[in-house]
Design a protein around this motif. Structure first.
Motif, short mmCIF file in Angstrom:
data_model
loop_
_atom_site.label_atom_id
_atom_site.label_comp_id
_atom_site.label_asym_id
_atom_site.label_seq_id
_atom_site.Cartn_x
_atom_site.Cartn_y
_atom_site.Cartn_z
N ALA A 36 47.73 41.11 48.59
CA ALA A 36 46.87 40.47 49.59
C ALA A 36 47.09 41.10 50.96
O ALA A 36 48.08 41.81 51.19
CB ALA A 36 47.17 38.97 49.64
N TYR A 93 37.73 43.30 45.86
CA TYR A 93 38.95 44.05 46.17
C TYR A 93 38.63 45.54 46.18
O TYR A 93 37.57 45.97 45.74
CB TYR A 93 40.08 43.76 45.16
CG TYR A 93 39.83 44.29 43.78
CD1 TYR A 93 40.43 45.47 43.34
CD2 TYR A 93 39.00 43.63 42.88
CE1 TYR A 93 40.21 45.97 42.07
CE2 TYR A 93 38.77 44.12 41.61
CZ TYR A 93 39.38 45.28 41.20
OH TYR A 93 39.15 45.78 39.94
N SER A 137 44.52 36.12 52.51
CA SER A 137 45.86 35.88 53.04
C SER A 137 46.37 34.55 52.47
O SER A 137 46.52 33.57 53.21
CB SER A 137 45.84 35.85 54.57
OG SER A 137 45.52 37.12 55.08
N TRP A 174 45.35 34.04 43.36
CA TRP A 174 43.92 34.28 43.44
C TRP A 174 43.41 34.60 42.05
O TRP A 174 44.17 34.95 41.15
CB TRP A 174 43.59 35.42 44.41
CG TRP A 174 44.27 36.72 44.06
CD1 TRP A 174 43.96 37.59 43.04
CD2 TRP A 174 45.41 37.28 44.72
NE1 TRP A 174 44.82 38.64 43.03
CE2 TRP A 174 45.73 38.48 44.04
CE3 TRP A 174 46.19 36.89 45.80
CZ2 TRP A 174 46.79 39.30 44.42
CZ3 TRP A 174 47.25 37.70 46.17
CH2 TRP A 174 47.54 38.89 45.49
#
Length: 155
Positions: free
Chosen positions: A6, A143, A117, A19
């Motif tokens: 992250a 991502y 985050s 996540w």
């Protein structure tokens, strides 16, 4: 080394990944299939089994620990020596202590940069960005996967 990291450096919250990004685990599977996965015992326990199509080496300090279908090593040097005898590339896949132990000898990092985050108590080890060169970057939904090579290895 292969990791999802992250923005705040978090890679885990306890034994969990904080996540869920659709498709990221499928890309991890494609990247690691046919190779040797080196992981710590906590990471192995969170997965719960050897991953199909890959050889698993679990690094643990517990001399009595064993699990069916995996190889066991008790130090990073022993783990890397064992991995070198096996077919496929060695891919360090966690957790934080194993990443930190392997980083000084790693020649490549494949980082899935997660633009979040989240809360977490497990972090990817810090590294000198000047010692690494970006070899490639792939953009995925949710991502980006960055391949870094050690600067000296690129010359």
């Amino acid at each position: 080394m292969v990791a999802a990291v992250a923005r705040n450096g978090v890679i885990g919250n306890g034994p969990d990944i904080p996540w869920r990004i659709p498709g990221e685990q499928a890309e991890f599977k494609k990247l690691t299939m046919g190779h040797v996965l080196l992981m710590g015992r906590t990471t192995y326990d969170s997965i719960g089994r050897p991953l199909p199509g890959r050889t698993t080496i679990v690094l643990t300090r517990d001399p009595a620990w064993a699990a069916e279908g995996v190889l066991v090593a008790h130090g990073i040097d022993d783990a890397l020596a064992l991995a070198a005898t096996l077919p496929g590339d060695v891919m360090v896949v966690g957790g934080a202590q194993v990443y930190a132990a392997a980083l000084p000898v790693a020649t490549e990092q494949v980082i899935s940069e997660v633009p979040l985050s989240p809360e977490g108590d497990v972090h990817y080890p810090a590294y000198d960005p000047d010692a690494w060169l970006e070899a490639s970057r792939e953009v995925f939904d949710g991502y980006e996967r960055v391949r870094l090579v050690r600067a000296a290895d690129r010359l």
